[in-house]
Design an enzyme around this catalytic site. Structure first.
Site, PDB file in Angstrom:
ATOM      1  N   ASP A   1      -6.369  -3.451   1.409  1.00 29.22           N
ATOM      2  CA  ASP A   1      -5.230  -3.068   0.572  1.00 29.22           C
ATOM      3  C   ASP A   1      -4.299  -4.222   0.226  1.00 29.22           C
ATOM      4  OD1 ASP A   1      -4.731  -1.295   3.433  1.00 29.22           O
ATOM      5  OD2 ASP A   1      -3.270  -2.835   2.961  1.00 29.22           O
TER       6      ASP A   1
ATOM      7  N   GLU B   1      -4.004  -4.190  19.485  1.00 26.32           N
ATOM      8  CA  GLU B   1      -3.097  -4.355  18.327  1.00 26.32           C
ATOM      9  C   GLU B   1      -2.177  -3.148  18.153  1.00 26.32           C
ATOM     10  OE1 GLU B   1      -5.349  -5.147  14.789  1.00 26.32           O
ATOM     11  OE2 GLU B   1      -3.840  -4.238  13.490  1.00 26.32           O
TER      12      GLU B   1
ATOM     13  N   HIS C   1      -2.971 -10.075   9.084  1.00 29.35           N
ATOM     14  CA  HIS C   1      -3.453  -8.825   8.497  1.00 29.35           C
ATOM     15  C   HIS C   1      -4.270  -9.163   7.249  1.00 29.35           C
ATOM     16  CE1 HIS C   1      -1.996  -4.650   6.840  1.00 29.35           C
ATOM     17  NE2 HIS C   1      -3.086  -4.504   7.567  1.00 29.35           N
TER      18      HIS C   1
ATOM     19  N   TRP D   1       2.801   6.666  12.716  1.00 26.63           N
ATOM     20  CA  TRP D   1       1.635   6.326  11.910  1.00 26.63           C
ATOM     21  C   TRP D   1       0.728   5.427  12.708  1.00 26.63           C
ATOM     22  CZ3 TRP D   1      -1.359   2.561  10.259  1.00 26.63           C
ATOM     23  CH2 TRP D   1      -2.284   2.935   9.261  1.00 26.63           C
TER      24      TRP D   1
ATOM     25  N   HIS E   1      -2.860   1.340  16.246  1.00 26.59           N
ATOM     26  CA  HIS E   1      -2.139   1.926  15.107  1.00 26.59           C
ATOM     27  C   HIS E   1      -0.825   2.596  15.495  1.00 26.59           C
ATOM     28  CE1 HIS E   1      -6.106   1.592  12.902  1.00 26.59           C
ATOM     29  NE2 HIS E   1      -5.232   0.979  12.136  1.00 26.59           N
TER      30      HIS E   1
ATOM     31  N   GLU F   1       1.731  -6.466  11.540  1.00 26.08           N
ATOM     32  CA  GLU F   1       1.257  -6.245  10.167  1.00 26.08           C
ATOM     33  C   GLU F   1       2.292  -5.526   9.315  1.00 26.08           C
ATOM     34  OE1 GLU F   1      -2.390  -3.929  11.078  1.00 26.08           O
ATOM     35  OE2 GLU F   1      -1.467  -2.308   9.939  1.00 26.08           O
TER      36      GLU F   1
ATOM     37  N   TYR G   1      -7.915   7.779  12.452  1.00 22.48           N
ATOM     38  CA  TYR G   1      -7.653   6.732  11.473  1.00 22.48           C
ATOM     39  C   TYR G   1      -8.416   5.458  11.837  1.00 22.48           C
ATOM     40  CZ  TYR G   1      -5.447   3.473   8.404  1.00 22.48           C
ATOM     41  OH  TYR G   1      -5.261   2.518   7.446  1.00 22.48           O
TER      42      TYR G   1
ATOM     43  N   ASN H   1       0.811  -1.220   0.000  1.00 18.65           N
ATOM     44  CA  ASN H   1       0.000   0.000   0.000  1.00 18.65           C
ATOM     45  C   ASN H   1       0.851   1.280   0.000  1.00 18.65           C
ATOM     46  OD1 ASN H   1      -2.309   1.508   0.138  1.00 18.65           O
ATOM     47  ND2 ASN H   1      -2.843   0.951   2.234  1.00 18.65           N
TER      48      ASN H   1
ATOM     49  N   GLU I   1      -8.082 -11.407   9.925  1.00 19.90           N
ATOM     50  CA  GLU I   1      -8.782 -10.144   9.656  1.00 19.90           C
ATOM     51  C   GLU I   1      -9.499 -10.252   8.313  1.00 19.90           C
ATOM     52  OE1 GLU I   1      -6.155  -6.782   9.350  1.00 19.90           O
ATOM     53  OE2 GLU I   1      -7.790  -5.332   9.442  1.00 19.90           O
TER      54      GLU I   1
ATOM     55  N   ARG J   1     -13.665  -6.031  15.428  1.00 23.64           N
ATOM     56  CA  ARG J   1     -12.735  -4.973  15.803  1.00 23.64           C
ATOM     57  C   ARG J   1     -13.512  -3.674  15.901  1.00 23.64           C
ATOM     58  NH1 ARG J   1      -7.818  -2.163  12.279  1.00 23.64           N
ATOM     59  NH2 ARG J   1      -9.295  -0.500  11.879  1.00 23.64           N
TER      60      ARG J   1
ATOM     61  N   ASP K   1      -7.471  -1.699  17.526  1.00 25.11           N
ATOM     62  CA  ASP K   1      -6.188  -1.391  16.877  1.00 25.11           C
ATOM     63  C   ASP K   1      -5.723  -0.003  17.317  1.00 25.11           C
ATOM     64  OD1 ASP K   1      -4.040  -1.099  15.179  1.00 25.11           O
ATOM     65  OD2 ASP K   1      -5.113  -1.771  13.374  1.00 25.11           O
TER      66      ASP K   1
ATOM     67  N   HIS L   1     -14.624  -5.148  10.772  1.00 24.31           N
ATOM     68  CA  HIS L   1     -14.322  -3.811  11.290  1.00 24.31           C
ATOM     69  C   HIS L   1     -15.604  -3.052  11.558  1.00 24.31           C
ATOM     70  CE1 HIS L   1     -10.006  -3.158   9.622  1.00 24.31           C
ATOM     71  NE2 HIS L   1     -10.184  -4.414   9.984  1.00 24.31           N
TER      72      HIS L   1
ATOM     73  N   ARG M   1       0.822 -10.973  13.515  1.00 27.38           N
ATOM     74  CA  ARG M   1      -0.082 -10.488  12.456  1.00 27.38           C
ATOM     75  C   ARG M   1       0.550 -10.397  11.068  1.00 27.38           C
ATOM     76  NH1 ARG M   1      -4.406  -8.425  12.201  1.00 27.38           N
ATOM     77  NH2 ARG M   1      -3.923  -6.382  11.317  1.00 27.38           N
TER      78      ARG M   1
HETATM   79  C1  CS2 Z   1      -4.981  -1.715   9.762  1.00 22.01           C
HETATM   80  C2  CS2 Z   1      -4.872  -1.418   8.287  1.00 22.01           C
HETATM   81  O1  CS2 Z   1      -6.049  -3.651   9.072  1.00 22.01           O
HETATM   82  C3  CS2 Z   1      -5.443  -3.112   9.985  1.00 22.01           C
HETATM   83  O2  CS2 Z   1      -5.238  -3.624  11.061  1.00 22.01           O
HETATM   84  O3  CS2 Z   1      -3.919  -1.387  10.561  1.00 22.01           O
HETATM   85  O4  CS2 Z   1      -5.921  -0.587   7.984  1.00 22.01           O
HETATM   86  C4  CS2 Z   1      -3.603  -0.728   7.869  1.00 22.01           C
HETATM   87  O5  CS2 Z   1      -3.604   0.540   8.395  1.00 22.01           O
HETATM   88  C5  CS2 Z   1      -3.492  -0.715   6.395  1.00 22.01           C
HETATM   89  O6  CS2 Z   1      -3.498  -2.021   5.936  1.00 22.01           O
HETATM   90  C6  CS2 Z   1      -2.247  -0.010   5.941  1.00 22.01           C
HETATM   91  O7  CS2 Z   1      -2.028  -0.253   4.629  1.00 22.01           O
HETATM   92 MG    MG Z   2      -3.740  -2.819  12.151  1.00 23.20          MG
END
Ligand code: CS2
Ligand code: MG
Length: 402
Positions: A316, A236, A312, A402, A212, A262, A159, A37, A339, A147, A210, A122, A283
């Site tokens: 994407d 996560e 993961h 991020w 992040h 991930e 996010y 991604n 996921e 989640r 999550d 999600h 993950r």
């Molecule tokens: C996330 C994703 O799926 C997840 O757990 O963290 O949305 C992640 O941010 C994206 O795959 C990034 O490309």
């Molecule tokens: Mg994640």
């Protein structure tokens, strides 16, 4: 049998995907996902310019030898670009081998260890009430694990929290968008979300969250502790995982289960965390971690320490990754959860697939191979369209994790 062609296809049916098509002199075709991604074209070039020429003329049955050739032979090992490229080759070769054997891929990986793979969806919403509604919708759809992400009062955008219909797409067209992050506001709000969820849905529903990578180690420890009464399935990516000692600190303070990986791309990223039992779920994904061959080694290492997989599976990565992942998931002994962010219908038209969602579980199809192909003519109607993940800054402008 010999490989006669290795073609890289970049398309954007709503979001960007990089696909590798390997063709043999017997007319067999194997498909691999190489989508990274926001950095898609670097993997496309790595494959097209550096890997494809080395594949021509090789025996596609030599999966492990080709893997080692690409990993050790490049001199430059590891890294997301390299490991995603190797993953695509590996996936395509397993697809071919299973087609030759005339068996679904999981049969070559040892057969089924379970009837289906538990997946999590999600659910997200701007407010706690919206999030509860999103969880209700997921339960109606049959999800057995969910989640949850929610908006934070005082932050314009968070996010992982999407539009009113609950769907969110991590990447946006054009250059990266920026949003403001406040750890204090976030940490104060999260226990309220989980208290409301447990009040509404009771103690049994597996709930995941999550972070992040946004917290410092001690903040992550505090959040894990605050969430203990609501017994999450996992927390996560609590901190950025380059500093793996952080997990030792988090672990000392909380029994909230931890998931990470991930953004990892090889077994060396996982080794310390697994061997020291600092995490509960790993993950890594088939696409970003060297393919099925490498994921099996990570799972075998994790099995020794009762660490389970929780791959993961965002939108994407392409349906080819999901197809390959389900054959892997269903075969290994220490699968935990997968996921599952469902792709838009157009993406499933471009990548016809036979996996199914049934009552909270996913099952791979039973045709030979990993069960996912590509409609190249349809894909050609959707050329590459740059898109990026957003960037986070603190309220004073500091660029944040991020
Ligand atoms: C996330 C994703 O799926 C997840 O757990 O963290 O949305 C992640 O941010 C994206 O795959 C990034 O490309
Ligand atoms: Mg994640």
């Amino acid at each position: 049998m010999k490989i006669i062609d290795a073609k890289v296809i970049v398309c954007s049916p709503g979001r960007n995907f990089v696909t590798l098509k390997i063709v043999t002199d017997d007319g067999l075709v194997g498909w691999g996902d190489a989508t990274l991604n926001g950095r898609e074209l670097s993997v496309a070039s790595y494959l097209k310019d550096h890997v494809a020429p080395c594949l021509i003329g090789r025996d596609p049955h030599q999966i492990e030898d080709i893997w080692q050739y690409l990993y050790k032979g490049a001199y430059w090992r590891r890294g997301p670009v390299t490991m995603t490229a190797i993953a695509a080759v590996d996936m395509a070769l397993w697809d071919i081998k299973a087609k030759v054997a005339n068996l679904p891929l999981y049969q070559l990986l040892g057969g089924k260890s379970r009837a289906g793979c538990l997946v999590y969806g999600h659910a997200n919403g701007a407010s706690i009430d919206d999030t509860i509604e999103a969880v209700e919708r997921h339960l109606e759809e049959g999800f057995k694990a969910i989640r949850v992400q929610t908006g934070v009062p005082g932050l314009a955008k968070v996010y992982g929290v999407g539009q009113p219909n609950g769907f969110y797409e991590p990447a946006t067209k054009g250059l990266p968008q920026e949003s403001i992050w406040s750890t204090d506001k976030y940490i104060q709000h999260m226990p309220k979300l989980f208290e409301a969820l447990r009040d509404r849905f009771g103690p049994d529903l597996p709930l995941l969250h999550d972070v992040h990578h946004r917290l410092t180690p001690i903040e992550a420890a505090r959040l894990g502790k605050m969430l203990e009464p609501y017994h999450l399935f996992w927390m996560e990516d609590a901190t950025p995982a380059e500093n793996q000692d952080a997990f030792r600190l988090i672990r000392q303070h909380t029994t909230t289960p931890l998931a990470v990986g991930e953004v990892f791309n090889c077994i060396w990223d996982c080794k310390t965390l697994i061997e020291n039992q600092l995490i509960d779920y790993i993950r890594t994904s088939v696409t970003h971690t060297g393919g099925i061959s490498h994921m099996r080694k990570i799972a075998a290492l994790a099995e020794l320490y009762q660490v389970r997989t929780g791959s993961h599976g965002p939108t994407d990565v392409s349906p080819i990754c999901m197809g390959a992942a389900l054959h892997f998931d269903i075969s290994i002994p220490n699968f935990g959860i997968q996921e599952y962010m469902a792709h838009e219908p157009l993406v499933n038209e471009v990548f016809p697939n036979s996996y199914r969602f049934e009552n909270g579980y996913m099952v791979p199809g039973d045709e030979p191979g990993h069960g996912v192909t590509m409609d190249e003519a349809l894909a050609a109607r959707y050329p590459y369209d740059p898109a990026y993940l957003p960037i986070a800054r603190l309220e004073d402008g500091t660029l944040w994790n991020w």
